[in-house]
Design a protein around this motif. Structure first.
Motif, PDB file in Angstrom:
ATOM      1  N   LEU A 130       0.830  -1.204   0.000  1.00  0.00           N
ATOM      2  CA  LEU A 130       0.000   0.000   0.000  1.00  0.00           C
ATOM      3  C   LEU A 130       0.863   1.251   0.000  1.00  0.00           C
ATOM      4  CD1 LEU A 130      -2.860  -0.836   2.538  1.00  0.00           C
ATOM      5  CD2 LEU A 130      -3.060  -0.614   0.067  1.00  0.00           C
ATOM      6  N   GLN A 174      -7.971   1.104   4.191  1.00  0.00           N
ATOM      7  CA  GLN A 174      -7.378  -0.131   3.678  1.00  0.00           C
ATOM      8  C   GLN A 174      -6.525  -0.819   4.734  1.00  0.00           C
ATOM      9  OE1 GLN A 174      -5.987   0.122  -0.613  1.00  0.00           O
ATOM     10  NE2 GLN A 174      -6.407   2.277  -0.249  1.00  0.00           N
ATOM     11  N   LYS A 177      -8.765  -2.527   7.248  1.00  0.00           N
ATOM     12  CA  LYS A 177      -9.325  -3.768   6.724  1.00  0.00           C
ATOM     13  C   LYS A 177      -8.315  -4.904   6.823  1.00  0.00           C
ATOM     14  CE  LYS A 177     -11.572  -5.765   2.654  1.00  0.00           C
ATOM     15  NZ  LYS A 177     -12.009  -5.548   1.252  1.00  0.00           N
TER      16      LYS A 177
END
Length: 372
Positions: A130, A174, A177
Motif C-alpha cells: 500500500l 485499507q 481492513k
C-alpha cells in the motif's frame, strides 16, 4: 501539510493460532524457545558482530549471534519476552523483528533484508505494498503544495491539503481492513501507536486492544500499550484538559481553569525552539483578531533560564497569559500533557475541553472562527 505517517518500520510480525479459552491463550503466550535462522551476506568492508537487542518491552537482552564461515546461523532464543527486537548486523543494517511464537528465517544482504516464517509477514507485506502504491501520489501532492506555496496561492494549497487528507483517509481504511481480517499480531500495536491512533479513530483502537487482550492475555507489551492508551485518553479530543497552575513573570500563580468561559489555546514553547519562535507572529495575529470575541492564550515556556524566557516573550510580543513550566529544574506539566516535542498546543472550548491539537496559522484561525 500533515506528516506522512505510513512508512512502518516493522519487517516481520508474528501470527497466532486461534484459541477458545483464556487458559489456552496463556499457554500459547508462555515463555518458550524460538529459532532465528538464516543467512547473512557480509560485505567486504563490514566490521563488528551480529547482535540481538530487546527493544520493546525494554529489557536487558543483548546477545551475540554466531555466524559460520558461509554466513549461516541458527540461534535459539529461550525464555524471551514477546515483543520487538533489533538485529544489528555488522554495525550496518538493523533488522526489526516482532517475535512471539514462530520461528523466523532472516536473510540479509548488503542492501536489504527479508524475513519469513510467520503468517504475519504477509500482513506487513500488504501494508508495505500500500505504501508503495501511494508513493507517487504523495510526491505529486507535495510538489503541487510546494508550487502553490511559492506562488502564495491559497486556493492551490487548500486543494493539495484536501487531496492529501482524502488520500490519507483512503489508506487508513485499507490498513484497517487488513488488520481486522488478519490474526491478532504484534504489528497491530505499531499501527495503533503511529498510524491509526486514538485521536483519529478511538473505536478502532479500543476494538483492536480488546482483540489483543483476548488472544494474548498478560503479555507485557500489550499491558504497556494499554497503560499508554489510558494516559492518551486523558488528552483525547473531548476530554477535559488537566489543570495547570503555574507562575507568570511577576510570580503570580495562574490556574488554567481561571480562563473558563473563553476559548483557550494552551501553547507549549521555549525561547530556544526555532519553530516555536517562527509561529509567534501567527499567535499574535490570532490574538488580535479573536481576543475581543472570547479567545485567550495560556502560553507555557519550557525554558530552564527565566531570563531567556522573558526576553523571548518580550521580543516576540507574545500576548495572553504567559507562564513558565519549569519548577525546581523539572517540567512536570510536560509529562502531564505528554509533550515530547515543541511547539505543541491544545485548543480548549469554553468548558475547558480539548477540541483540537497542534493547530498552526490559518488552521488555528479557522478553528477559532468555528469555536467562537
Amino acid at each position: 501539510m500533515k506528516k506522512y505517517l505510513f512508512g512502518l518500520s516493522i519487517l516481520a510480525s508474528i501470527g497466532f493460532s486461534a484459541c477458545n479459552s483464556s487458559e489456552q491463550a496463556q499457554q500459547e503466550n508462555a515463555k518458550h524457545t524460538v529459532h532465528l535462522k538464516g543467512n547473512i551476506q557480509k560485505a567486504e568492508d563490514a566490521q563488528g558482530a551480529v547482535v540481538l537487542l530487546q527493544v520493546e518491552p525494554a529489557g536487558n537482552l543483548r546477545d551475540t549471534i554466531r555466524v559460520d564461515a558461509n554466513g549461516k546461523f541458527d540461534y535459539e532464543l529461550k525464555d524471551f519476552e514477546p515483543g520487538f527486537y533489533r538485529l544489528m548486523v555488522y554495525n550496518q543494517l538493523p533488522v526489526i523483528l516482532a517475535i512471539n511464537n514462530n520461528d523466523l528465517e532472516i536473510n540479509v544482504d548488503a542492501e536489504n533484508s527479508k524475513v519469513t516464517g510467520s503468517p504475519e509477514v504477509e500482513v506487513q507485506q500488504k501494508i508495505n505494498l500500500l505504501n508503495q502504491q501511494i508513493t507517487d501520489s504523495v510526491a505529486e501532492i507535495q510538489m503541487n503544495y510546494a508550487e502553490a506555496a511559492n506562488k502564495k496561492d491559497q486556493a492551490g494549497m487548500q486543494m493539495a491539503e484536501a487531496q492529501f487528507t482524502n488520500l490519507q483517509g483512503q489508506l487508513n481504511q485499507q490498513i484497517k481492513k487488513i488488520i481486522e481480517e488478519a490474526p491478532v499480531n504484534l504489528t497491530t500495536l505499531n499501527i495503533l501507536k503511529d498510524v491509526i491512533t486514538y485521536d483519529t479513530d478511538p473505536e478502532f483502537v479500543d476494538a483492536q486492544l480488546a482483540r489483543l487482550n483476548k488472544k494474548m492475555p498478560g503479555l507485557k507489551i500489550v499491558k504497556q500499550f494499554e497503560m499508554q492508551l489510558a494516559a492518551t485518553k486523558k488528552l483525547a479530543i473531548g476530554a477535559e484538559a488537566p489543570e495547570v497552575s503555574l507562575k507568570d513573570q511577576e510570580g503570580k500563580t495562574i490556574k488554567l481553569s481561571s480562563l473558563r468561559g473563553q476559548v483557550v489555546l494552551l501553547d507549549f514553547w521555549a525561547s530556544w525552539c526555532g519553530p516555536c519562535r517562527k509561529e509567534s507572529p501567527s499567535l499574535v495575529k490570532a490574538y488580535k483578531n479573536f481576543h475581543d470575541k472570547g479567545f485567550e492564550i495560556y502560553g507555557i515556556s519550557l525554558d530552564r533560564n527565566p531570563e531567556a524566557w522573558q526576553k523571548a516573550k518580550a521580543d516576540d510580543q507574545l500576548p495572553g497569559v504567559q507562564v513558565i513550566g519549569m519548577e525546581d529544574g523539572k517540567a512536570d506539566v510536560a509529562g502531564i500533557y505528554q509533550i515530547t516535542a515543541i511547539p505543541a498546543s491544545f485548543l480548549l472550548d469554553k468548558e475547558g475541553k480539548i477540541i483540537a491539537k497542534n493547530l498552526r496559522g490559518e488552521e488555528l484561525e479557522k478553528a477559532l472562527e468555528k469555536a467562537l
